[in-house]
Write a protein that holds these residues in place. Structure first.
Motif, mmCIF file in Angstrom:
data_model
loop_
_atom_site.group_PDB
_atom_site.id
_atom_site.type_symbol
_atom_site.label_atom_id
_atom_site.label_comp_id
_atom_site.label_asym_id
_atom_site.label_seq_id
_atom_site.Cartn_x
_atom_site.Cartn_y
_atom_site.Cartn_z
ATOM 1 N N GLU A 46 20.629 21.039 -12.510
ATOM 2 C CA GLU A 46 20.580 19.577 -12.858
ATOM 3 C C GLU A 46 19.365 19.071 -13.599
ATOM 4 O OE1 GLU A 46 20.184 20.544 -8.653
ATOM 5 O OE2 GLU A 46 21.487 21.163 -10.182
ATOM 6 N N TYR A 332 20.809 14.797 -6.060
ATOM 7 C CA TYR A 332 21.656 15.755 -5.926
ATOM 8 C C TYR A 332 20.995 16.999 -5.152
ATOM 9 C CZ TYR A 332 25.560 19.192 -6.745
ATOM 10 O OH TYR A 332 26.417 20.197 -6.401
ATOM 11 N N GLU A 333 19.866 17.362 -5.604
ATOM 12 C CA GLU A 333 19.057 18.567 -5.094
ATOM 13 C C GLU A 333 18.968 18.134 -3.408
ATOM 14 O OE1 GLU A 333 15.497 19.268 -6.897
ATOM 15 O OE2 GLU A 333 16.382 19.180 -9.014
ATOM 16 N N GLN A 334 18.594 17.043 -3.000
ATOM 17 C CA GLN A 334 18.486 16.811 -1.751
ATOM 18 C C GLN A 334 19.765 16.612 -0.935
ATOM 19 O OE1 GLN A 334 15.796 13.535 -0.609
ATOM 20 N NE2 GLN A 334 14.405 13.831 -2.346
ATOM 21 N N ILE A 335 20.861 16.216 -1.494
ATOM 22 C CA ILE A 335 22.069 16.402 -0.919
ATOM 23 C C ILE A 335 22.445 17.716 -0.577
ATOM 24 C CG2 ILE A 335 24.663 15.928 -1.142
ATOM 25 C CD1 ILE A 335 23.843 13.525 -3.053
ATOM 26 N N LYS A 336 22.060 18.718 -1.634
ATOM 27 C CA LYS A 336 22.640 20.100 -1.385
ATOM 28 C C LYS A 336 21.591 20.819 -0.180
ATOM 29 C CE LYS A 336 21.826 21.985 -5.359
ATOM 30 N NZ LYS A 336 21.728 22.803 -6.421
ATOM 31 N N GLU A 337 20.412 20.275 -0.194
ATOM 32 C CA GLU A 337 19.618 20.911 0.937
ATOM 33 C C GLU A 337 20.015 20.471 2.269
ATOM 34 O OE1 GLU A 337 15.532 19.748 0.142
ATOM 35 O OE2 GLU A 337 15.550 20.930 -1.774
ATOM 36 N N GLY A 338 20.413 19.347 2.249
ATOM 37 C CA GLY A 338 20.987 18.589 3.553
ATOM 38 C C GLY A 338 19.811 18.574 4.758
ATOM 39 N N ARG A 349 24.841 10.286 -0.472
ATOM 40 C CA ARG A 349 26.108 10.570 -1.124
ATOM 41 C C ARG A 349 26.569 9.589 -1.882
ATOM 42 N NH1 ARG A 349 26.768 13.552 3.878
ATOM 43 N NH2 ARG A 349 26.456 16.034 3.658
ATOM 44 N N TRP A 352 25.006 8.677 -5.207
ATOM 45 C CA TRP A 352 25.534 9.537 -6.214
ATOM 46 C C TRP A 352 27.006 9.481 -6.833
ATOM 47 C CZ3 TRP A 352 28.954 13.828 -6.646
ATOM 48 C CH2 TRP A 352 28.710 14.748 -7.464
#
Length: 453
Positions: A46, A332-338, A349, A352
């Motif tokens: 991304e 989006y990267e921080q959402i994926k890391e959780g 979220r 986004w």
């Protein structure tokens, strides 16, 4: 020769787009080196999309000019009318905003910038994506209202419909160019509008020190359990300059209250070639374990450290967690890391999904403007235009209310972002049926299904 003559404006815009891309893409790649953690070959997909989106943005005027070149005479006339009014609305709103903002901040520019005129122009250049991101959906609405009300009021639209074309076919060029603008709007919101918001926050709030340098700062990285204290950091506009008066404290990742190592350095310089930090005239103090004797400080003229922090992250610590200042790729990267709290994840979220939904809001507002501006009766179109503007203002309110429900967890993130679009799409379809009295929406659907114009 006829095809070449038609394509000449598109070719000129293609050349200008290539020249602009050659200017902007290297600058973006250079900024990514100071901003995105890791090395370029390890950047997430991304983040790697940023240069590609910039090139696509530079190619959009060429795509629009090429489509215009091969339109029919009537479609080109409608396109010229729409583009003229859309650009006029956009430029008027931009000019009003810039003049009002400049008047409010002129004293700050005078005291904080060495060259107020040049730096002010540069400042508003960085704000352009953010400003366009805020106004484009509504200038599309106003441009469509202005164009169709003019064509309708002069009875030109009636003549077009009497030639056998349907209203949707007449409005096809408006929808085509609105899609191009919506695509540009989405590109602005991907990174450059949030980045402009970040730049604005820092430049307008950051006070100069007595010697003219940026004020001292403290940056805390919870992921690496590290704290940076910088007495004289560089400004956000020049992240590659060395940091002076640096103290770095490394804590235990499991026991955050225990200090392991402390670094003192006159200057800290970031090496973009290998993504490492070099501390000059550095002293390293290793903290003793509980019950052990403390050791002496180790001195080094030049110490290289493989720390993950980038200059851009350190320079803008207080703004780095603001969602409106965070690019979509970083979001989006921080959402994926959780790794965030549940409330923080809900906020990210929702934001986004909102950024994606707002791209389609451009098209929904155009669809709302068509039945509001078109009239075939003696009455004017001001009633419909006023209703459309009121509904557009209400949309701003809805994009505050429903996302807040998603952030609090009362609604799914995707639903809270898309509810305004769903509601306004229904309103637009209803207005098609009610306002176009000469031909109801049901009759139009039946004609399309039967293949009639």
């Amino acid at each position: 020769m006829s095809i070449l003559r038609k394509s000449l404006p598109a070719l000129i815009l293609l050349v200008l787009g290539v020249l602009l891309a050659l200017q902007l893409v290297p600058q973006e790649l250079e900024q990514m080196k100071y901003e995105v953690p890791g090395m370029p070959e390890s950047y997430p997909v991304e983040q790697k999309c940023r240069p590609a989106f910039l090139m696509l943005l530079c190619a959009l005027p060429f795509a629009g000019a090429l489509a215009y070149a091969f339109m029919g005479t009537m479609a080109r006339y409608v396109s010229r009318c729409f583009i003229t009014y859309f650009l006029m609305c956009t430029l008027i709103l931009l000019l009003i905003y810039v003049m009002a903002d400049f008047t409010e901040n002129i004293e700050r520019f005078r005291t904080r910038f060495d060259d107020p005129v040049l730096q002010s122009l540069k400042f508003y250049g960085t704000q352009l994506p953010m400003l366009l991101y805020q106004i484009l959906p509504y200038t599309l609405l106003m441009g469509t209202l202005w164009c169709l009300s003019k064509l309708s009021g002069s009875c030109e639209l009636t003549g077009m419909l009497q030639s056998g074309r349907s209203l949707m076919r007449v409005c096809r060029p408006i929808f085509l160019f609105s899609c191009i603008v919506a695509l540009a709007y989405g590109i602005f919101g991907f990174h450059w509008a949030p980045n402009g918001s970040l730049y604005r926050q820092v430049m307008l709030k950051q006070e100069r020190a007595a010697d003219g340098s940026a004020p001292s700062l403290v940056y805390r990285n919870d992921r690496t359990a590290r704290i940076w204290r910088v007495e004289h950091p560089p400004f956000i506009s020049s992240p590659g300059e060395p940091m002076r008066g640096v103290i770095i404290e490394q804590f235990d990742a499991e026991n955050r209250g225990r200090l392991l190592t402390q670094y003192h350095a006159d200057t800290a310089e970031w090496n973009k070639a290998d993504a490492t930090w070099t501390l000059h005239n550095a002293y390293v103090r290793t903290m003793a374990a509980p019950g052990a004797e403390p050791g002496d400080d180790a001195h080094s003229d030049s110490l290289t450290l493989d720390f993950a922090e980038k200059p851009y992250q350190i320079i803008s610590p207080s703004q780095s967690d603001r969602i409106d200042s965070m690019g979509t790729s970083a979001l989006y990267e921080q959402i994926k890391e959780g790794a965030d709290s549940q409330e923080g994840l809900n906020r990210k979220r929702t934001e986004w999904h909102v950024r994606i939904a707002r791209i389609f809001s451009c098209l929904v507002l155009v669809l709302l403007a068509v039945p509001s501006a078109v009239t075939f009766q003696r009455r004017g179109a001001m009633k419909g235009i006023g209703t459309a503007i009121l509904l557009a203002a209400l949309m701003l309110f809805l994009y505050r209310v429903f996302p807040s429900l998603g952030e609090s967890g009362l609604l799914p993130a995707w639903l809270s972002a898309w509810i305004p679009n769903i509601l306004y799409l229904g309103i637009a379809l209803y207005l098609f049926r009610v306002n176009l009295a000469h031909r109801s929406f049901r009759e139009w659907c039946a004609a399309k299904l039967s293949g009639k114009p």
